[in-house]
Design an enzyme around this catalytic site. Sequence first.
Site, PDB file in Angstrom:
ATOM      1  N   GLY B  12      88.907  72.927  24.545  1.00 38.07           N
ATOM      2  CA  GLY B  12      88.204  71.986  24.545  1.00 38.07           C
ATOM      3  C   GLY B  12      87.318  71.826  25.670  1.00 38.07           C
ATOM      4  CG  ASP B 143      94.245  65.932  26.062  1.00 40.33           C
ATOM      5  OD1 ASP B 143      93.495  64.849  25.949  1.00 40.33           O
ATOM      6  OD2 ASP B 143      94.370  66.835  25.424  1.00 40.33           O
ATOM      7  CG  MET B 187      89.357  62.223  22.312  1.00 44.55           C
ATOM      8  SD  MET B 187      88.764  63.465  22.761  1.00 44.55           S
ATOM      9  CE  MET B 187      87.567  63.697  21.242  1.00 44.55           C
TER      10      MET B 187
END
Lengths: 406, 406
Positions: B12, B143, B187
Amino acid sequence: MNKNIIVGQSGGPTSAINSSLAGVIDMGIKSGAEHVYGMVKGISGLLNEEYVDLGTIINDDEKRELLKRTPSSFLKSCRHRLPDDITGSDEYRKIFEILEKLDVGYFFYIGGNDSMDTILKLSKYAESISSDIKFIGVPKTIDNDLTITDHTPGYGSAAKYIATAMKEIIPDATVYGTSYVTVVEIMGRDAGWLTAASALAKSEDCEGVDLIYLPEFVFDMDEFVEKVRKLQEKKKSLVIAVSEGIKLADGRYVCEFNPDDSSLDAFGHRSLTGTSRFLAHTLNRELKTKSRYIELSTLQRCASHIASLTDINEAYEAGCSAVKAAYNGETGKVVVFERVSAKPYECSTGLADVADIANKERYVPKEWYDHDKCQMMKEYIDYARPLIEGELMPVYKNGVPRHIKL
Amino acid sequence: MNKNIIVGQSGGPTSAINSSLAGVIDMGIKSGAEHVYGMVKGISGLLNEEYVDLGTIINDDEKRELLKRTPSSFLKSCRHRLPDDITGSDEYRKIFEILEKLDVGYFFYIGGNDSMDTILKLSKYAESISSDIKFIGVPKTIDNDLTITDHTPGYGSAAKYIATAMKEIIPDATVYGTSYVTVVEIMGRDAGWLTAASALAKSEDCEGVDLIYLPEFVFDMDEFVEKVRKLQEKKKSLVIAVSEGIKLADGRYVCEFNPDDSSLDAFGHRSLTGTSRFLAHTLNRELKTKSRYIELSTLQRCASHIASLTDINEAYEAGCSAVKAAYNGETGKVVVFERVSAKPYECSTGLADVADIANKERYVPKEWYDHDKCQMMKEYIDYARPLIEGELMPVYKNGVPRHIKL
């Protein structure tokens, strides 16, 4: 002795509404007002005598600069509609009692077309009781849907955010080059000005959005699916911009088709969220393409960190002009923008009768939209581009933009 | 003659991944590589011999600066997993044939933990055939869920965006002061690093978010509703940050409870979108409060216009360090960050064995979260604050940030 000033903010927040407030404060003090009062929570706060002395709060350049960079309404907001019968209501009597007590001679209200209704009614009431208080409206709305004015303060910053977000979403959404449709939902219930701003992303380094759907035009689901199918024959990853308010020929909003009925809340109020979600699911089902929806949500109206300098400066000027107009004896008026020159862009402020603006809406001209290609025409780009030009750099502290809080 | 370099991007997109690419290009050229090749669409593009000569594309300072400011992956991306059986597959043979043909001696892959799996397998295969090609991974993921490294390139910019967005959403969402709950979805399927960043909004000019829910902790629906009810006794307008990946005690994701089953697409893939929507509807129904959900969606990973300078600089350094390591004969390694000093913040790069990083995840430490108040502890703030510090100003053209496109 000079009369005092009072100013309030009303309706939905924008990135520019506090710049207009700064303009009213600065020009108010410059014009000799002893006090520039701020009603807290608009007219409904005033009815409870909630107000502050803004001259003592915004009392140096640093605070003034922070105020211009602060999103949402510094003075808080309300959605209070004054009674239609201006003679038979106590509210008017009460408001004027408070204004007299504060020795207010000039009343300013920064808001959208609902808020201009407040100016309309108060100025009518003032006339009916032969009050000398002047009432001037300062427009603000990200929706850009006010009549007469070339554009509204707040639109440029929202449009800049939308164009920037699309320029970032497009390379993100197309990075795999696989069959993937991203539907981006943009605010604007009846007027497509904000959705149109997605067209401003197109540039030498960005292919732009593939389809744009405005609420001014009837939306046909089969036609939409077919357009996407055809486009995907040439290009697998697509990005589509849709207004939250697009409707079918029978008048039903697209978002109403979501099975969870999320468009109605526990109070029976309809929210228009869900249009992009429904369309993304439809494409996924009909075309077996991967899909994603993105709702820009309230970020498009509060992203002051990427405000348009043109917008912020014009919003400030609108505030200043309102004060000047009131001191010139005007009342029952709204500040409007007039585009003096298109290239180079030049804009001046003027006044319109509030009755000609309140409760009316202005739509994207039909001839600015290419219905076949679902794209904005050059006329729109030429109109909107200058409004997003320039940047007001945030003041950062600890990695995040600083604001000022009441 | 010096061997050539090849670099690819995978997984991503982030706001910092292209800064790492710039680091590899710059240090590669400085180290004497004749060609710095870029594989287009990662390893799957390389298998089709899709590559470019980056030295001829990023050939001046302006382009280098634009590359650092460009969101998503400049070289495009893929989600290709190399076969687990490294001896029995043609893919490895083919990749090495292409690498030999291009006279590549150094291979760099910028990506998340799935992409580090590619480095792991290629370096193992190289060993098995006694190839001299060096394989080094450059981590990136918003992340922040890689093991060993103090943090990951890409996290700081995403965290800065989230903190800034929350600082803008909070005054917007509370402007009316009426009963209103805004649930913001962030997210992070299994790790709550991004959701935790919402805590960075709190400052002298912002009251911060009222509740934070991380996926590391079991989510209890009744407890949640009760917490909101109690908070609303004191404060009508609330803003709540939730991870998209929060789960009930029985393991079901909250987003699965949406009646439209939007979490499964036509391919049967589960998307975690819809958590905030379900929670907002639940509060609306249970507490008769108005509610709204906001999904930050992909904007949190691609908003390069508000990238963290610390993140961009560190991502660049990670790219440089990868090249230096390869030239020093290292292979099968990943660049990691080590926090040398907390105050003042100082960070240096090191190397870890790819086998210790690939396919593993790191979570927010349980002791950094106040489970009772649903807030992040000071330990997290001290950890994360330096990562969002500093701004890399966009280069604006026609009112929108400029990027560079392949």
